[in-house]
Each structure stands twice: as structure tokens, then as C-alpha cells.
Design a protein around this motif. Structure first.
Motif, PDB file in Angstrom:
ATOM      1  N   HIS A 143       0.820  -1.210   0.000  1.00 41.19           N
ATOM      2  CA  HIS A 143       0.000   0.000   0.000  1.00 41.19           C
ATOM      3  C   HIS A 143       0.851   1.255   0.000  1.00 41.19           C
ATOM      4  O   HIS A 143       1.866   1.335   0.694  1.00 41.19           O
ATOM      5  CB  HIS A 143      -0.929   0.004   1.213  1.00 41.19           C
ATOM      6  N   VAL A 194       1.392   5.175   0.901  1.00 40.10           N
ATOM      7  CA  VAL A 194       0.977   6.197   1.860  1.00 40.10           C
ATOM      8  C   VAL A 194       1.721   7.487   1.523  1.00 40.10           C
ATOM      9  O   VAL A 194       2.836   7.458   0.993  1.00 40.10           O
ATOM     10  CB  VAL A 194       1.264   5.789   3.319  1.00 40.10           C
ATOM     11  N   SER A 223      -5.943   4.320   0.218  1.00 40.93           N
ATOM     12  CA  SER A 223      -4.646   3.749   0.579  1.00 40.93           C
ATOM     13  C   SER A 223      -4.372   2.656  -0.455  1.00 40.93           C
ATOM     14  O   SER A 223      -4.535   1.467  -0.179  1.00 40.93           O
ATOM     15  CB  SER A 223      -4.660   3.166   1.989  1.00 40.93           C
ATOM     16  N   CYS A 251       5.967   3.131   1.095  1.00 41.86           N
ATOM     17  CA  CYS A 251       5.277   1.910   1.508  1.00 41.86           C
ATOM     18  C   CYS A 251       6.008   1.340   2.719  1.00 41.86           C
ATOM     19  O   CYS A 251       7.222   1.507   2.868  1.00 41.86           O
ATOM     20  CB  CYS A 251       5.194   0.892   0.381  1.00 41.86           C
ATOM     21  N   ASP A 252       5.252   0.704   3.586  1.00 40.19           N
ATOM     22  CA  ASP A 252       5.789   0.123   4.820  1.00 40.19           C
ATOM     23  C   ASP A 252       6.228  -1.308   4.542  1.00 40.19           C
ATOM     24  O   ASP A 252       5.425  -2.160   4.171  1.00 40.19           O
ATOM     25  CB  ASP A 252       4.703   0.158   5.890  1.00 40.19           C
TER      26      ASP A 252
END
Length: 215
Positions: free
Chosen positions: A131, A133, A152, A175-176
Motif C-alpha cells: 500500500h 501512503v 490507501s 510503503c511500509d
């Protein structure tokens, strides 16, 4: 009828078929060229890329695209780099040693972390959907990601290295990955790029491509 013209570089290190199809689906009139002399006539320029940073830079220079790309950017016209096409815009990469890039954006290309912030192993390459962000203080309104502003969105990644911009405001999306916030997209004035593959990211990717095409 197509209402925007896109020139896509063919320098031998590109997944051209899927990129061209995606831009055509967005309504663009697409020209693919392996001639650096054609870059001067482009309205908007796309630099895709797959494989290793060093190999891509070798082909870019050997075919005379390095100076053509820099002159295009200096003229203020919109450029869109995809995956390795994003990475080569930066100063240098540490992939297989230290290798210089085009130096259009300040920053370094570094390895994707192999361990999460909690100490768990991460799979490298980073492959699959993740995702996007917006970085703190960064808005997508007025950018190529404008259509995604209220979501998102998930997009598709395949990469072992990632660009780290020197200027935080050049980061357009992150992105995480195991607690590490990887740079997923950049935009500085007329220079835009994504680490993810919009041509493989379904409707979200097409919205990104459309967002660039109509700027």
C-alpha cells in the motif's frame, strides 16, 4: 481519440510491451524510440527499466540517452521513470558496487532491508502488492497520484534496491516494509517516478499513468 502524446524510451532494458499497452489504455498516443535525437521532440517522456542499475546505466550511456534525458528535464518537460528507470535518475547506486546515475535527483539507491525493525527476516526482493501512503506533510493533490488521494491504494513491486532521496520533500509516496518506509514514488517539479510498476498495478496503476499523461 488520444489527447496526449507520450514518448517511451527503448534502451534494451525495458518491459516495453506492458508499459506501452498501459499508456495506450490510458488514451495516450504512444511513440517508442531507440533514437536519442527523437527525445528533443517529445512532449512527455517515459523511462522504464528492469534489471540491474549498472546494466541500465551502461545502455543509457552507450546509446546516447544520458545527455538527451538531462536536456529534456532541463527544458522543463514532464519525465516519468519506472522501477530502475526511477533509480537511474539519482546520484548513484550501491548495487554490485558503487555506480553513478544521471544525477537528476539527489540521493542514493540502496539495498532493501533484509530485517524488519522488530528483528524478523524480510523477503528480498520485495515482491508483490503493498500500500502507498503519503509522507508526512506531502499531499497528492496536483500530482500524478491525485486520483489516489482519498485511498490507501495497493500497487505491485518487484525490487531489491530502493532510492533514498536526499530531500525529504522529493518523496511523493512510501510503503511500509517491515517497519521501514521505502520510497515508492518521487516528484520534483517536472520529474516524476515510481519504484512500483504501474503497468502491473491494475486500475490503480492506470490511474497513475493517466495522472502523468494529462499533467
Amino acid at each position: 481519440m488520444p489527447n496526449h502524446k507520450i514518448t517511451i524510451l527503448d534502451y534494451g532494458m525495458c518491459n516495453l510491451f506492458s508499459v506501452v499497452r498501459a499508456f495506450e489504455r490510458s488514451g495516450a498516443d504512444v511513440l517508442v524510440t531507440d533514437d536519442p535525437a527523437q527525445v528533443r521532440f517529445a512532449d512527455k517522456l517515459v523511462v522504464p527499466g528492469v534489471g540491474a542499475f549498472h546494466d541500465s546505466m551502461h545502455e543509457i550511456k552507450a546509446r546516447g540517452f544520458d545527455e538527451a534525458i538531462k536536456r529534456f528535464v532541463d527544458a522543463g518537460r514532464p519525465l516519468f521513470g519506472i522501477c530502475v528507470g526511477m533509480q537511474i535518475l539519482f546520484d548513484a547506486s550501491e548495487e554490485f558496487g558503487e555506480h553513478p546515475g544521471l544525477g537528476i535527483l539527489p540521493g542514493q539507491v540502496q539495498a532493501v532491508p533484509k530485517v524488519s525493525l522488530s528483528g524478523e527476516p524480510l523477503r528480498v526482493p520485495h515482491i508483490g502488492w503493498n500500500h502507498l501512503v503519503a509522507p508526512q506533510g506531502r499531499a497528492w493533490r496536483g500530482t500524478m497520484l491525485q486520483a489516489l488521494e482519498e485511498r490507501s491504494p495497493a500497487v505491485y513491486f518487484v525490487h531489491s534496491f530502493v532510492a533514498t532521496p536526499t530531500r525529504e520533500f522529493d518523496r511523493l509516496a512510501e510503503c511500509d516494509y517491515g517497519g521501514h518506509m521505502l520510497c515508492a514514488a518521487v516528484q520534483r517539479e517536472n520529474v516524476m517516478a515510481t519504484q512500483f510498476h504501474p503497468e502491473r498495478s491494475g486500475a490503480v496503476g492506470l490511474a497513475v499513468i493517466k495522472g502523468f499523461s494529462v499533467l
